[in-house]
Each structure stands twice: as structure tokens, then as C-alpha cells.
Write an enzyme that holds these catalytic residues in place. Structure first.
Site, PDB file in Angstrom:
ATOM      1  N   GLY A  51       0.787  -1.228   0.000  1.00 43.88           N
ATOM      2  CA  GLY A  51       0.000   0.000   0.000  1.00 43.88           C
ATOM      3  C   GLY A  51       0.813   1.268   0.000  1.00 43.88           C
ATOM      4  O   GLY A  51       0.284   2.347   0.291  1.00 43.88           O
ATOM      5  N   GLU A  68       4.672  -6.410   0.884  1.00 49.52           N
ATOM      6  CA  GLU A  68       4.071  -6.717  -0.405  1.00 49.52           C
ATOM      7  C   GLU A  68       3.856  -5.461  -1.249  1.00 49.52           C
ATOM      8  O   GLU A  68       2.717  -5.083  -1.558  1.00 49.52           O
ATOM      9  CB  GLU A  68       2.733  -7.430  -0.185  1.00 49.52           C
ATOM     10  CG  GLU A  68       2.861  -8.778   0.500  1.00 49.52           C
ATOM     11  CD  GLU A  68       1.531  -9.392   0.867  1.00 49.52           C
ATOM     12  OE1 GLU A  68       1.471 -10.610   1.050  1.00 49.52           O
ATOM     13  OE2 GLU A  68       0.533  -8.640   0.969  1.00 49.52           O
ATOM     14  N   GLY A  90       3.438  -3.275  -4.559  1.00 50.36           N
ATOM     15  CA  GLY A  90       3.070  -3.507  -5.946  1.00 50.36           C
ATOM     16  C   GLY A  90       3.151  -2.218  -6.730  1.00 50.36           C
ATOM     17  O   GLY A  90       4.038  -2.015  -7.554  1.00 50.36           O
ATOM     18  N   ARG A  91       2.231  -1.296  -6.435  1.00 52.78           N
ATOM     19  CA  ARG A  91       2.191   0.006  -7.093  1.00 52.78           C
ATOM     20  C   ARG A  91       3.539   0.730  -6.995  1.00 52.78           C
ATOM     21  O   ARG A  91       4.000   1.347  -7.964  1.00 52.78           O
ATOM     22  CB  ARG A  91       1.102   0.854  -6.437  1.00 52.78           C
ATOM     23  CG  ARG A  91       0.915   2.242  -7.019  1.00 52.78           C
ATOM     24  CD  ARG A  91       0.190   3.162  -6.048  1.00 52.78           C
ATOM     25  NE  ARG A  91      -0.903   2.512  -5.343  1.00 52.78           N
ATOM     26  CZ  ARG A  91      -2.178   2.559  -5.714  1.00 52.78           C
ATOM     27  NH1 ARG A  91      -2.524   3.254  -6.773  1.00 52.78           N
ATOM     28  NH2 ARG A  91      -3.110   1.946  -5.008  1.00 52.78           N
ATOM     29  N   TYR A 102     -11.959   5.852  -8.448  1.00 53.72           N
ATOM     30  CA  TYR A 102     -11.436   6.523  -7.257  1.00 53.72           C
ATOM     31  C   TYR A 102     -11.274   8.030  -7.401  1.00 53.72           C
ATOM     32  O   TYR A 102     -10.787   8.668  -6.475  1.00 53.72           O
ATOM     33  CB  TYR A 102     -10.053   5.956  -6.884  1.00 53.72           C
ATOM     34  CG  TYR A 102      -9.949   4.462  -6.860  1.00 53.72           C
ATOM     35  CD1 TYR A 102     -10.881   3.676  -6.183  1.00 53.72           C
ATOM     36  CD2 TYR A 102      -8.910   3.810  -7.514  1.00 53.72           C
ATOM     37  CE1 TYR A 102     -10.775   2.300  -6.157  1.00 53.72           C
ATOM     38  CE2 TYR A 102      -8.795   2.433  -7.490  1.00 53.72           C
ATOM     39  CZ  TYR A 102      -9.729   1.679  -6.807  1.00 53.72           C
ATOM     40  OH  TYR A 102      -9.633   0.320  -6.788  1.00 53.72           O
ATOM     41  N   CYS A 149     -18.615   5.247 -24.427  1.00 54.22           N
ATOM     42  CA  CYS A 149     -19.967   5.790 -24.313  1.00 54.22           C
ATOM     43  C   CYS A 149     -20.371   5.831 -22.846  1.00 54.22           C
ATOM     44  O   CYS A 149     -21.233   5.080 -22.387  1.00 54.22           O
ATOM     45  CB  CYS A 149     -20.920   4.924 -25.132  1.00 54.22           C
ATOM     46  SG  CYS A 149     -22.540   5.657 -25.348  1.00 54.22           S
ATOM     47  N   TYR A 183      -2.307  -0.831 -11.973  1.00 48.58           N
ATOM     48  CA  TYR A 183      -3.774  -0.823 -11.939  1.00 48.58           C
ATOM     49  C   TYR A 183      -4.394  -0.124 -13.146  1.00 48.58           C
ATOM     50  O   TYR A 183      -5.497   0.403 -13.045  1.00 48.58           O
ATOM     51  CB  TYR A 183      -4.274  -0.206 -10.636  1.00 48.58           C
ATOM     52  CG  TYR A 183      -3.774  -0.943  -9.430  1.00 48.58           C
ATOM     53  CD1 TYR A 183      -4.224  -2.224  -9.138  1.00 48.58           C
ATOM     54  CD2 TYR A 183      -2.822  -0.381  -8.589  1.00 48.58           C
ATOM     55  CE1 TYR A 183      -3.749  -2.923  -8.046  1.00 48.58           C
ATOM     56  CE2 TYR A 183      -2.337  -1.077  -7.490  1.00 48.58           C
ATOM     57  CZ  TYR A 183      -2.809  -2.348  -7.224  1.00 48.58           C
ATOM     58  OH  TYR A 183      -2.326  -3.036  -6.145  1.00 48.58           O
TER      59      TYR A 183
END
Length: 492
Positions: free
Chosen positions: A307, A349, A351-352, A392, A419, A449
Site C-alpha cells: 500500500g 508486499e 506492488g504500485r 477513485y 460511451c 492498476y
């Protein structure tokens, strides 16, 4: 430098849960630490390095503070990343296009290994996964965190060691669990009590599967309500507050085919300060001590999730990784000393924070529309390749590339081709006032993401992923074609 060794250009395509009452223990008060920043060493706003503290003045002046460190201004308003011209890449591979800086990914892996030399760093594959990414992660000495049989199979068939893989998921399917057991994953994180009996029943006789319990520590942290996972009002984990986590520990210890090796928690995403992690470690250490006292067992591992925040626009903060390492280490050692516990093996952990700043999305402008006081710039991608703004309200800093402009900037809304009124890629983006169809826009911090959450909305194929390094560009994931999508539609 020119693009070298490029492939031929592809044309863009258009058991019933066991219901038992949890053991009730003294309630744990939920702790909100989101708005309580700790004192950290000064760093330039928007520094894209994960806490390395490299001088960013020149990069800020060029507007490249949230770009990969290899990004350089090039002639005619162009930018090169990894020694490759983005304009040439767009011409060669078409748009929309995702560029991934291989060396940026590798350097960020090394930053974590340096900051946490005695910990297991496990890359969160949900941020972005492909075969090359799994290969880079393995070469840099990291483990892998997967959430499905699909991610697991891709990693293992690429050659990733299954013993270095952690399986997550709040609702793991029987296929997820059986695939993990068959391939021999290192750890499975138990997310519910019903999963315990299911997993124990699937575990082959004569074996023991290492598992961890995902604990909800009651800590509010994260950049948006939809990505805060440390509180009891969301779907993940087992509560520390109501005793569910402690009850799960007891259940697992009663299963001869399961080996409880530690605890896991994940407090949220886009966390910008260290304090929530320190609070989480404190609570998890307390739980380790209570488990020792109640069951006479000392758990050897503690996973505190990921995170870690990155900057999406100049001036935003990253989480400082070396500072995080120092504070976590100190809290863990002090807490274990007070509780007379051995210090557990730590797992993180990210990731981002590894792949996010390494990615660039490149779009071509299709239309510029002025409606009242608003200017809409429509591009050839959208929410099918980046749903994050719609989910978000995320804000990006797109940039005109491929030509110089002296026109004063104006605030525009960059929208996609779908659309859907909510198909917005960048709101209130400052772009040159002479923007016109045919221009190229590049969006930094696009590695996480985006494609991992991409969809087939309006049957618009997903963009390709091209890796760049030392002036060489190569396709990692090809563009999804209409033929790809048609082959799945077999009924009439």
C-alpha cells in the site's frame, strides 16, 4: 536514440461455510492514523524515487518529477524514456500504448531489498503482471503475491519458484486453492473461517500447507475509502476487534494438514506516512504475544502488506521507504523485546510502488470540444485501459509530446472514447491552449492498476505493453485485436 530491434508494427484494433461464533475478547478500539503524519527527512515534493532522496531540482524544472528517472527532454517537444523516443514508439506501435521502463522496475526492487535486507519482499502481482514482469521480479530476488489461479499459473509457467509465491484472496475458489496446493505455493493467506475447512479438506494426505491469518487491525489508512482495508467495514480479513482473528488461529491449529506460520495484515493503499504501519506492527506484535500465551506457540513470520504511496502529479508525496524500514524495524524489535518474543521474519508486499512510476500511457488526441466554460480533449483510449479515475477520482498530469508549444496552458478535461459520461482520464489538466486532433499526450505514473484492471468495454481492444531499456524497445504484451475478442464469442 532511435528504436532498435522492434517487431513488425501491429495495427490498432478497434462447501458450505462453517458457522461458529467467534471467541469474544476485549474489544480493540479502531485507530485512525491517516491524518497524523510522522516527522520524516525532507525530500523534494514529487521525488519519484521511493525514498532514495536523489536531488530532483532539474527534474522538477522539466516537469518530470513523477516520470521514470530515465525520462529526458528530447528535440521537438519529445521525451525519451529508457533511451527510446515516445513519439517514435507511438508511431511504431500505435496508440493507445503503454511503455514500461525495465530499469525503473529493477531499481525499485533493489530499493526495497536495500532498505529491508532481512525481510522477504513479495511483489503484489495485481498491480501489473505479465511474463516479463514475473521474470524481472524473480531476477531481482523478490517473491510474488498472487490472487487467483490465473496469476499463479502464469507465474509458475514462466519459471517463478512456487515456494516464493503467496496466495491471497477474500473468496478463493476451489480452483484457486487446488491449483495452489498442486503447484506448491509457499504460503496461503487465510481470509475467512470457512476457508479453513475447505483448504484442509483439499490438502493432500501426508502434507502440511503453510498458512497465515489475515488480520484486520482496526487502523484507518489509505488514499480513498475504497482502498482502505484495515478496518472492520470492508470485505477483507478477520477482525482483531471482535475476536474473529483469534478464533481463526485456534481453528487452524486444530487442523493437522495446515501449518500456521504467521500473521498478515494490509491496512490500505496509497498510504503516504509511516505512522499507520508502526501502529499496525504494534497491534500485530500484541496479537503474536497473545497467541504465544494462549497456545504456547511462537509464530515465526509477520506480513505487513503493502500500500505504499506514489506521486501521480508533481508536488504529491511518496512513502519514504528507507524511513519506513527504520521505523518498522525499531517498533518490531522494541515490541518483541517487551513481550519477550523472538523477532519474526518480516514480509512486505509492494506492488504500485514498484511498477507504478515505471509506466507511461501514450494517447492520441481525436477531438477538442469547447462547451461553455469547459474544454474536453478526447483521446483514443479511456476507461477500458484505465478505470482508476472513474473508480477513485484519481488525478493525473498528462503532457503534450511530439511538438513544442508556446501557447499558454488552460485547464481541460481529458476524456476517453467510451460511451460513458464518467469516462474521464484527467480532470483539470493544464495543457497548451493550442491542443488539436493528432497531438500525442503522455500520462506518467501509469504502470499500476491500468491494464491489470482493463476491460473490453465497447469491444475496444486493450493496448500493448512495450518495455524500454538502454535504447531498445520490445513488445511484452501485444495489442488485443478484434479477432481476439471475436474468437471468444462462439454462440449464435
Amino acid at each position: 536514440m532511435s528504436i532498435q530491434e522492434l517487431p513488425v508494427q501491429e495495427k490498432p484494433a478497434q462447501e458450505s461455510p462453517v458457522q461458529e461464533k467467534p471467541v469474544q475478547e476485549k474489544p480493540v478500539q479502531e485507530l485512525s492514523v491517516q491524518e497524523s503524519p510522522v516527522q520524516e527527512p525532507h525530500r523534494a515534493p514529487g521525488t519519484d524515487s521511493p525514498g532514495q532522496g536523489a536531488p530532483a531540482d532539474a527534474r522538477d524544472a522539466e516537469g518530470l518529477s513523477v516520470w521514470p528517472r530515465s525520462a529526458r527532454p528530447a528535440p521537438h517537444g519529445d521525451i525519451s524514456v529508457g533511451g527510446v523516443s515516445l513519439t517514435e514508439a507511438a508511431d511504431r506501435f500505435g496508440t493507445p500504448l503503454y511503455i514500461l521502463d525495465e530499469q525503473e522496475v529493477r531499481e525499485r526492487c533493489r530499493t526495497y531489498r536495500t532498505a529491508f535486507p532481512d525481510a522477504d519482499i513479495v511483489y503484489a502481482a495485481k498491480a501489473f503482471l505479465c511474463r516479463a514482469m514475473a521474470h524481472w521480479i524473480q531476477e531481482e530476488g523478490l517473491g510474488l503475491d498472487v490472487c487467483s489461479a490465473g496469476e499463479l499459473a502464469l507465474a509458475v509457467t514462466t519459471g517463478f519458484p512456487p515456494e516464493k509465491i503467496v496466495l491471497h484472496g477474500n473468496a478463493k475458489s476451489p480452483e484457486d486453492l487446488s491449483t495452489a496446493l498442486r503447484l506448491g505455493v509457499g504460503r496461503i493467506v487465510v481470509d475467512s473461517t470457512s476457508e479453513i475447512a475447505r483448504l484442509a479438506a483439499l490438502t493432500p494426505p501426508g502434507t502440511r500447507q503453510p498458512v497465515m491469518v489475515r488480520v484486520v487491525p482496526g487502523i484507518v489508512a489509505g488514499g480513498h475509502t475504497k482502498i482502505r482495508t484495515g478496518t472492520d467495514d470492508q470485505k477483507f480479513g478477520l477482525s482483531l476487534t471482535d475476536g474473529s482473528a483469534q478464533h481463526a488461529v485456534t481453528r487452524i491449529l486444530d487442523q493437522p494438514h495446515l501449518e500456521l506460520v504467521g500473521l498478515h495484515c494490509h491496512i490500505g493503499s496509497q498510504v503516504t506516512t509511516v505512522k499507520p504501519y508502526v501502529a499496525a506492527v504494534r497491534r500485530m506484535t500484541g496479537l503474536l504475544a497473545r497467541i504465544r500465551d494462549q497456545h504456547a506457540i511462537t509464530l515465526p513470520q509477520l506480513n505487513i502488506g503493502g500500500g505504499h504511496a506514489i506521486a501521480y502529479r508533481p508536488g504529491e508525496d511518496n512513502l519514504n521507504i528507507p524511513v519506513l524500514a527504520g521505523r518498522i524495524r525499531a517498533e518490531l524489535e522494541d515490541g518483541c523485546a517487551r513481550a519477550q518474543l523472538p523477532v519474526p521474519r518480516l514480509t512486505l508486499e509492494p506492488g504500485r510502488a514498484i511498477v507504478g512510476p515505471a509506466g507511461i500511457a501514450v494517447y492520441r488526441v481525436l477531438a477538442v470540444k469547447r462547451t461553455g466554460t469547459h474544454t474536453f480533449v478526447a483521446v483514443d483510449g479511456g476507461m477500458s485501459d484505465n478505470p482508476r479515475p472513474a473508480l477513485y477520482g484519481v488525478r493525473y498530469a498528462p503532457r503534450l509530446i511530439g511538438r513544442p508549444s508556446t501557447a499558454p496552458p488552460r485547464l481541460v478535461t481529458v476524456v476517453g472514447r467510451h460511451c460513458e459520461a464518467g469516462d474521464i482520464l484527467a480532470d483539470e489538466a493544464a495543457l497548451p491552449g493550442d491542443l488539436h486532433p493528432g497531438d500525442l499526450l503522455a500520462v506518467p505514473a501509469a504502470g499500476a492498476y491500468h491494464l491489470s484492471m482493463a476491460s473490453g468495454y465497447n469491444l475496444v481492444g486493450r493496448p500493448p505493453v512495450v518495455a524500454v531499456s538502454h535504447g531498445i524497445a520490445r513488445v511484452l504484451v501485444r495489442r488485443e485485436s478484434l479477432d481476439d475478442m471475436n474468437r471468444r464469442d462462439i454462440g449464435l
